[in-house]
Design a protein around this motif. Sequence first.
Motif, PDB file in Angstrom:
ATOM      1  N   ILE A  21      52.929  99.212   6.521  1.00  0.00           N
ATOM      2  CA  ILE A  21      54.395  99.114   6.643  1.00  0.00           C
ATOM      3  C   ILE A  21      54.809  99.587   8.041  1.00  0.00           C
ATOM      4  N   VAL A  22      55.155  98.609   8.886  1.00  0.00           N
ATOM      5  CA  VAL A  22      55.433  98.873  10.300  1.00  0.00           C
ATOM      6  C   VAL A  22      56.948  98.883  10.512  1.00  0.00           C
ATOM      7  N   MET A  23      57.411  99.700  11.436  1.00  0.00           N
ATOM      8  CA  MET A  23      58.829  99.652  11.831  1.00  0.00           C
ATOM      9  C   MET A  23      58.979  98.643  12.972  1.00  0.00           C
ATOM     10  N   ALA A  24      59.807  97.625  12.756  1.00  0.00           N
ATOM     11  CA  ALA A  24      60.012  96.559  13.745  1.00  0.00           C
ATOM     12  C   ALA A  24      60.799  97.088  14.946  1.00  0.00           C
ATOM     13  N   PRO A  25      60.657  96.421  16.100  1.00  0.00           N
ATOM     14  CA  PRO A  25      61.461  96.817  17.260  1.00  0.00           C
ATOM     15  C   PRO A  25      62.936  96.530  17.006  1.00  0.00           C
ATOM     16  N   VAL A  49      58.857 108.522  11.011  1.00  0.00           N
ATOM     17  CA  VAL A  49      57.483 108.735  11.443  1.00  0.00           C
ATOM     18  C   VAL A  49      56.441 108.354  10.381  1.00  0.00           C
ATOM     19  N   ALA A  50      56.859 108.193   9.139  1.00  0.00           N
ATOM     20  CA  ALA A  50      55.878 107.822   8.110  1.00  0.00           C
ATOM     21  C   ALA A  50      55.504 106.348   8.189  1.00  0.00           C
ATOM     22  N   ALA A  51      56.178 105.577   9.038  1.00  0.00           N
ATOM     23  CA  ALA A  51      55.769 104.172   9.247  1.00  0.00           C
ATOM     24  C   ALA A  51      54.316 104.144   9.705  1.00  0.00           C
ATOM     25  N   ALA A  52      53.610 103.072   9.338  1.00  0.00           N
ATOM     26  CA  ALA A  52      52.221 102.927   9.792  1.00  0.00           C
ATOM     27  C   ALA A  52      52.192 102.979  11.314  1.00  0.00           C
ATOM     28  N   MET A  53      53.233 102.431  11.917  1.00  0.00           N
ATOM     29  CA  MET A  53      53.365 102.416  13.363  1.00  0.00           C
ATOM     30  C   MET A  53      54.836 102.096  13.632  1.00  0.00           C
ATOM     31  N   PHE A 324      59.250  95.765   9.150  1.00  0.00           N
ATOM     32  CA  PHE A 324      60.589  95.748   8.549  1.00  0.00           C
ATOM     33  C   PHE A 324      61.603  96.181   9.603  1.00  0.00           C
ATOM     34  N   GLY A 325      62.660  95.397   9.749  1.00  0.00           N
ATOM     35  CA  GLY A 325      63.692  95.723  10.719  1.00  0.00           C
ATOM     36  C   GLY A 325      64.871  96.417  10.084  1.00  0.00           C
ATOM     37  N   ARG A 326      65.763  95.607   9.469  1.00  0.00           N
ATOM     38  CA  ARG A 326      67.002  96.183   8.963  1.00  0.00           C
ATOM     39  C   ARG A 326      66.780  97.254   7.898  1.00  0.00           C
ATOM     40  N   PHE A 327      65.737  97.069   7.079  1.00  0.00           N
ATOM     41  CA  PHE A 327      65.479  98.124   6.086  1.00  0.00           C
ATOM     42  C   PHE A 327      65.087  99.438   6.749  1.00  0.00           C
ATOM     43  N   TYR A 328      64.440  99.345   7.944  1.00  0.00           N
ATOM     44  CA  TYR A 328      64.090 100.604   8.624  1.00  0.00           C
ATOM     45  C   TYR A 328      65.288 101.234   9.312  1.00  0.00           C
ATOM     46  N   ILE A 329      66.289 100.412   9.658  1.00  0.00           N
ATOM     47  CA  ILE A 329      67.525 101.007  10.183  1.00  0.00           C
ATOM     48  C   ILE A 329      68.141 101.898   9.107  1.00  0.00           C
ATOM     49  N   ALA A 330      68.192 101.377   7.892  1.00  0.00           N
ATOM     50  CA  ALA A 330      68.958 102.033   6.826  1.00  0.00           C
ATOM     51  C   ALA A 330      68.162 103.054   6.018  1.00  0.00           C
ATOM     52  N   ASN A 331      66.839 103.015   6.172  1.00  0.00           N
ATOM     53  CA  ASN A 331      66.007 103.892   5.340  1.00  0.00           C
ATOM     54  C   ASN A 331      64.990 104.638   6.189  1.00  0.00           C
ATOM     55  N   TYR A 335      58.934 104.053   4.000  1.00  0.00           N
ATOM     56  CA  TYR A 335      57.570 104.089   3.454  1.00  0.00           C
ATOM     57  C   TYR A 335      57.550 104.818   2.110  1.00  0.00           C
ATOM     58  N   GLU A 336      58.163 105.997   2.086  1.00  0.00           N
ATOM     59  CA  GLU A 336      58.141 106.780   0.843  1.00  0.00           C
ATOM     60  C   GLU A 336      58.896 106.049  -0.273  1.00  0.00           C
ATOM     61  N   ARG A 337      59.987 105.383   0.086  1.00  0.00           N
ATOM     62  CA  ARG A 337      60.761 104.659  -0.932  1.00  0.00           C
ATOM     63  C   ARG A 337      59.959 103.488  -1.499  1.00  0.00           C
TER      64      ARG A 337
END
Length: 385
Positions: A21-25, A49-53, A324-331, A335-337
Amino acid sequence: MNLKSLFTPLRLGALELPHRIVMAPLTRMRAGAGGVPTAMNATYYGQRVAAAMIITEATCVSQQGVGYPNVPGIFSAEQIAGWKLVTNAVHARGGRIVQQIVHNGRMSHSAYMPDRSVPVAPTAIISAFGQAFTPDFQLVPFETPRALETDEIPGIVESFRQAALNSREAGFDAVEIHGANGYLLDQFLHDGSNKRTDGYGGSLENRARLLLEVVDSIVDAIGKDRLGVRLSPYGTFGDMVDSDPITLYKFVIGELGKRGLAYLHLIEARASGVSLAEDPTEKFAYNAEIFRSAFDGPMISAGGYTPESAAEAIEKGNADAVAFGRFYIANPDLYERIKGKSSLNKYDRPTFYGGGDHGYTDYPTLAESSVSVVPQTTPVATAIS
Ligand code: FNR
């Protein structure tokens, strides 16, 4: 749906990811003066920081490459020092962070140019869609750009190479070249925006030459196992048009494949424009179905994924990891969710670009959300709008 394919480790060149599960730019336009990252930016990335990258927001390789207000750069000593706040925040908590580097080309405005002249492009062709974003956040018509002279191109390549070295100095684990979404390198790839008659226009080889020169110079500077490239084969953002995009991208991806990069990052067709496909049930071919055979390395896929569709894409071999882009903005705790099959916060579009902590560092984690009123949480299945 079983999500277990998301939770297996993955090696991307020199990087060992604990899961997929990566955080998109994500450009957020909240850097400090002079494009210098701040403590607030470090807090935001540190929360995720829990994103894979983590892949950073597009970061400009030069002042000429800037195209939006309050975006960060990686071309001054102050910017390098600012980014160290970010990389330290991520590394102190055991994370991995990659810097996406960009030159906006014609997707810019003269207000950002060092000499206040018009932005540069492969050819003096204006984007037929969209508007420029001025330093004071006003939307204004694009200006007709100026075609880069052939003898200016080595300077563009050098700005990317130096940016990659600066990224490493700032503590980034790797670099991602932004070759997607209608910015300078993408403008060179497409025959709608590139009508050059020198060695950088015309044939596929010529149109891909700038991107590949940038790739080769960065491989030389920091190593192929710390370099990824992002492309949008179906992208129309920035008025990207090509007479034969499949042949173009098969060629480009094949050339990248020969170079043994850490990864290739592709945006899927359903996220090709400014927004997502209207009908989420509409069927699109995965990039992997068309391009996977051309690239013999790890592939990250992005664009409109839910946790379920991400797990399915990995299971079916259409991706090795999903950004994941927008989901990483809001969450911040996405990863934990996902791991806990919990509901996701809904993102707040008006706070995507610019502003302060609100809509940036104040999205609640699951643990915090019981005491938080705004933004509200919505079930996973309905969270993409
Ligand atoms: C983006 N996207 C993006 N892409 C990129 O390569 N560099 C960037 O700086 C940005 N900035 C950016 C800002 C915002 C606010 C959004 C919503 C998107 C595209 C992003 O990485 C991703 O490909 C898309 O958001 C689609 O993925 P999701 O959001 O459907 O998971």
